[in-house]
Design a protein around this motif. Structure first.
Motif, short mmCIF file in Angstrom:
data_model
loop_
_atom_site.label_atom_id
_atom_site.label_comp_id
_atom_site.label_asym_id
_atom_site.label_seq_id
_atom_site.Cartn_x
_atom_site.Cartn_y
_atom_site.Cartn_z
N MET A 259 -117.71 93.11 -41.81
CA MET A 259 -117.09 92.44 -42.94
C MET A 259 -116.07 93.34 -43.63
SD MET A 259 -118.03 89.36 -43.19
CE MET A 259 -117.47 88.92 -44.82
N ASP A 260 -115.95 94.57 -43.19
CA ASP A 260 -115.01 95.51 -43.79
C ASP A 260 -113.59 94.96 -43.69
OD1 ASP A 260 -114.13 97.86 -45.00
OD2 ASP A 260 -113.76 98.82 -43.07
N GLY A 261 -112.94 94.83 -44.82
CA GLY A 261 -111.58 94.29 -44.85
C GLY A 261 -111.50 92.80 -45.09
N TYR A 262 -112.63 92.13 -45.18
CA TYR A 262 -112.62 90.69 -45.45
C TYR A 262 -112.16 90.45 -46.89
CZ TYR A 262 -114.30 85.87 -45.91
OH TYR A 262 -114.39 84.51 -46.13
N SER A 263 -111.18 89.57 -47.07
CA SER A 263 -110.49 89.44 -48.35
C SER A 263 -110.98 88.31 -49.25
CB SER A 263 -108.98 89.23 -48.10
OG SER A 263 -108.45 90.30 -47.33
N TYR A 264 -111.92 87.49 -48.77
CA TYR A 264 -112.25 86.28 -49.52
C TYR A 264 -113.73 86.22 -49.91
CZ TYR A 264 -107.75 85.06 -47.50
OH TYR A 264 -106.44 85.07 -47.11
N LYS A 265 -114.25 87.35 -50.36
CA LYS A 265 -115.67 87.43 -50.71
C LYS A 265 -116.05 86.40 -51.76
CE LYS A 265 -119.10 90.41 -52.96
NZ LYS A 265 -119.40 91.75 -53.54
N GLN A 266 -115.35 86.36 -52.88
CA GLN A 266 -115.70 85.44 -53.96
C GLN A 266 -115.60 83.99 -53.50
OE1 GLN A 266 -113.52 86.04 -57.62
NE2 GLN A 266 -114.39 84.22 -58.60
N TYR A 267 -114.56 83.69 -52.76
CA TYR A 267 -114.36 82.33 -52.23
C TYR A 267 -115.53 81.93 -51.34
CZ TYR A 267 -112.26 78.62 -49.34
OH TYR A 267 -112.01 77.45 -48.67
N PHE A 268 -115.91 82.82 -50.43
CA PHE A 268 -116.99 82.49 -49.51
C PHE A 268 -118.32 82.32 -50.25
CE2 PHE A 268 -120.63 83.98 -47.00
CZ PHE A 268 -120.66 82.96 -46.06
N MET A 269 -118.59 83.22 -51.19
CA MET A 269 -119.86 83.14 -51.92
C MET A 269 -119.94 81.85 -52.73
SD MET A 269 -121.80 85.60 -51.00
CE MET A 269 -123.10 85.61 -52.25
N GLU A 270 -118.82 81.39 -53.26
CA GLU A 270 -118.81 80.12 -54.00
C GLU A 270 -119.11 78.96 -53.06
OE1 GLU A 270 -114.97 80.03 -55.78
OE2 GLU A 270 -115.50 81.38 -57.43
#
Length: 331
Positions: A259-270
């Motif tokens: 997951m290193d470099g993944y840019s959409y953490k908040q979006y995915f968690m939502e």
């Protein structure tokens, strides 16, 4: 609790690759292998001969029919079913005969170019051959030093030669799925969910099938029902990602955070939180049809609710009013 297990089993059939598509992938893979072999015989006779190894979802039996949006020549929007498989190209020999990463990419690209009417794509990790019906074949390239290497090295156009062993990964997953075949279905449900989210909003990227497979396997919760298994697995994934947002590779290179470099953490968690909340509501519903619609919200129309009953669990329904006789006694 409303039971939507049967709707999930039907959904699994809907998103799974048909025998016809599996055969088409195998045929395309074989023809591309032959084309690469012939090209090396003709143009690179003194080089290490390529070997091949199928990998990815085809070896794990977790492939699905993704949905993609395309615009036709008249500017009309339509949906195209896309499916694919990975076929590794391996060069095994003395290290001194290894060429540069881009050299191998160029050789494979040249070999497959012209096989279809669409020009191949030279991606960082593979050469992709595209077909007009929407399917494609990815050919990642590997090198193994015949004297020293236990695992192959992937030819990555940006990172150079990186340690990577796809065979270890699909063997690891297949060993886990052998304990309970439900795991394969849960992986496919997660992939279909992300596919639908990506289709609905292509501006942000959901995690790959590779990542979903690791999360599902690490957090799998079995049940007699697929809906309960998926809900419990989602809950375990969410709880763990809330503590550590990561995905550690279980095979070579072990411990790498993919997951290193993944840019959409908040979006995915939502998105994950919303999916989990709907899953909990669906399980607690008493009306099967209402529960099914809560699942359908996150899977799209391919998750059919046509067989779900529009009645509360335990309640009786009559096509005609019950007949009451004159001698019926009151309670």
């Amino acid at each position: 609790m409303a039971n939507c297990h049967d709707q999930f089993v039907d959904f699994n059939s809907t998103i799974s690759l048909t025998s016809e598509r599996k055969s088409k992938l195998k045929k395309s893979r074989k023809n591309l292998r032959d084309r690469v072999r012939d090209d090396f015989k003709e143009n690179h006779p003194d080089e290490i001969k390529p070997q091949f190894g199928s990998q990815g979802s085809s070896e794990m039996r977790t492939g699905i029919n993704p949905i993609v949006r395309v615009i036709d020549e008249e500017g009309e929007e339509k949906r195209l079913t896309k499916y694919d498989t990975d076929d590794g190209v391996y060069f095994v020999g003395p290290l001194e005969k290894r060429k540069a990463v881009q050299t191998y990419h160029n050789w494979i690209w040249d070999a497959v170019n012209g096989y279809t009417s669409i020009e191949p794509v030279d991606k960082n990790t593979c050469v992709r051959t595209l077909f007009s019906d929407g399917h494609h074949i990815d050919q990642p390239i590997y090198f193994m030093d015949e004297d020293n290497d236990e695992h192959p090295w992937l030819a990555h156009r940006k990172k150079g030669w990186i340690l990577s062993d796809p065979r270890d990964f699909y063997q690891w997953f297949n060993d886990e799925a052998a304990k309970n075949e439900q795991l394969r279905r849960v992986v496919k449900y997660l992939k279909a969910w992300c596919d639908y989210v990506n289709f609905d909003d292509s501006s942000k990227k959901m995690p790959s099938g590779f990542i979903l497979t690791i999360w599902a396997t690490d957090n799998f919760r079995e049940s007699e029902r697929d809906d309960i298994s998926l809900k419990n697995t989602l809950e375990a994934i969410y709880d763990n990602l809330t503590i550590h947002f990561q995905c550690l590779r279980p095979t070579t290179p072990i411990g790498e955070d993919v997951m290193d470099g993944y840019s959409y953490k908040q979006y995915f968690m939502e998105k994950l939180k919303s999916f989990l909340e709907s899953a909990k509501q669906a399980i607690n519903e008493t009306n099967q049809k209402d529960a099914c619609y809560k699942w359908q919200k996150h899977f799209g129309a391919r998750f059919s609710c046509s067989t779900a009953k529009d009645e509360d669990e335990g309640a009786k329904s009559y096509s005609n009013p019950p007949v009451v006789t004159n001698n019926a006694k009151s309670a």
